[in-house]
Design an enzyme around this catalytic site. Sequence first.
Site: not given
Ligand code: AMP
Ligand code: MG
Length: 488
Positions: A90-91, A111, A123, A174, A181, A250-251
Amino acid sequence: MTPQFRFDNTYAKLPERFFARLPPTQVAAPQPIRVNVALAESLGLDGEALASPAGTAVLAGNVVPAGADPVAQAYAGHQFGNFVPQLGDGRAILLGEIVGGDGVRRDITLKGAGPTPFSRRGDGRAALGPVLREYIVSEAMAALGVPTTRALAAVTTGEAVWREAVLPGAVFTRVAASHIRTGTFQYFAARRDTEALRLLADYTIARHYPEAADAAEPYRALLEAVAARQADLVAQWLLIGFIHGVMNTDNMSVAGETIDYGPCAFMDAYDPGTVLSSIDQQGRYAYGNQPSIAHWNLTRLAETLLPLLADNEDAAIETAKAALASFRPRFMAAYEAGLCRKLGLPAASPQGVELVQDLLQRMSENAADFTLTFRSLADAAQDVAGDAAARAQFTDPAAYDSWAPAWRQALANAGHDPVAMRHANPAFIPRNHQVEAAITAAVERGDFTPFTDLLAVLARPRDDQPENARYRLPPKPEERVRATFCGT
Ligand code: AMP
Ligand code: MG
C-alpha cells in the site's frame, strides 16, 4: 550525477495479477538523510551518486532510474489471526532487482513512495520516525549477524503526513533478498489460483531454494526449507532479545529474513512475556511466543501449498504435516545451542540447557537485563572480578551467587573459548529508549546527530567501545519506553 542501477528484473515479468505496475508518486522537496555507502558498494552501486541531488531524487521516487520496472506487489495475510484476502504494497514500490557482488539477487524497494491500488484508506506515505526506526534496527540486526532486510537510504520528502499528529514525511529504501511473504502465497490460495501458486512456488524455489528443485518432492522441500530458515531466524531473535512485534503472515519473508520493522523492540529486563507493541493488546506476539507463532504462520503457508503437494487432499495434508514437524526440533536445536554458547559452552548439552534455563528463571525473577547479564558473564568467565557486574544485574544478587559455581564448573569442564563467548553476547543492542531519543531529536529538532551516533555504535555491537559505555545502559525508570508504535 544520476545513479546507475544494473537492474535485472524478474518479479515484474511474472503475470500481471502478481502486482500493480505504477511509478512512485513525486514529493515536494526531498532532502537526503543518509546513504548506506558500505551497503551500496557491496551491491555495486555508487554511494556518492546516491547521496547527490540526483540520487536523492531517485530515492524519493521523483525520478525513476533507467532499467527500473516499478510495481506494487500483491499479497494477503493473517493480521493478528484474522485473514485479510487482499493487503499488498500500500505504500511500497519495488523499483527492481540487482545482483550484488556476492551473486545474490536483491530487491530495491521504496517504502513510503505514495499510494497504490493496494493502499485501501492509507496515504501511501511513511513518517520520518518509523523510517529512522527501521533504518536503525535493521542495520543493527545485520551487524548482529541476523538475516534481515537492509537500509540503503532514507530521505525526507518536504511533505507532511497526518497520523495522530502532523509529522514530517520520509521515504526509506529497503534492500531485501525478496519481498515474497507467506501472505503472497495466501493471496493466490484465497483466489484458488493454483496456476499462480505453482508459478510463485517455482519462482521462490529458483530464487531462494534452488536445491529444492532437485528434490524428489520439490514443493515439500520448499516448505521444509522455509521452515528451517524461519526456525533458525526466530532462534536468533530470541538469543539477542528481539521482539518483532507484528508477526502477521504478511510480515514473514519466505526467504527467512527479518522484514517489516514496525513496532519492533529489544527486551531490556528478561521476561518472556514482554510485549512492547501498542497494537498487540493480547500479547500474541510476545517475545516468548515467537517460536509458536512462526509455526502457526508456517502452517498457513503449508495450507496454501496443499494443491501442489499431492493429487489428493489427504495425502497433501500428511505431506504438509510431515514437513512442518521439522520446525520444532530445528528451532530447539538452534535455540539451545545458542543459549549454551551464551554461557560459553561450545556445544549444547542437557546439563548446559539446564544451567541456562535456571539462569533465565532467576533473571526473570530478578529483572536482570538480558543483554548486560550475558555480556557480563563473558567478562566474568575470564576473570572472577567480572562477577560483580553480573550479580549487580539481579535485584537479589544472591540469585546469581547461588547459580554461578555450577556454571564455573561447567565452563572448566567444557574448556571455554572467550572469543566465541563474547561473540554470542553482544554489548550493544538498539535499546528502545535510545532509538526513541534519536527519533525525537530528528523529528522534533531536525537534529540527526543522535541517529548517526547510534548507528555508528550499533555497527560494532560486539566491541567493548568504552567511549560509548552509556549506550550499553538500560533505561532509567523515567527513560523507559513502555510501548512502541507502528506509526503507519
Ligand atoms: P504493515 O503494518 O506495515 O505491515 O502494513 C500492513 C498493510 O497496510 C500493508 O498492506 C501495507 O501496505 C498497508 N499500509 C501500511 N501503511 C500504509 C499507508 N500509510 N498507506 C497505505 N497502505 C499502508
Ligand atoms: Mg507489512
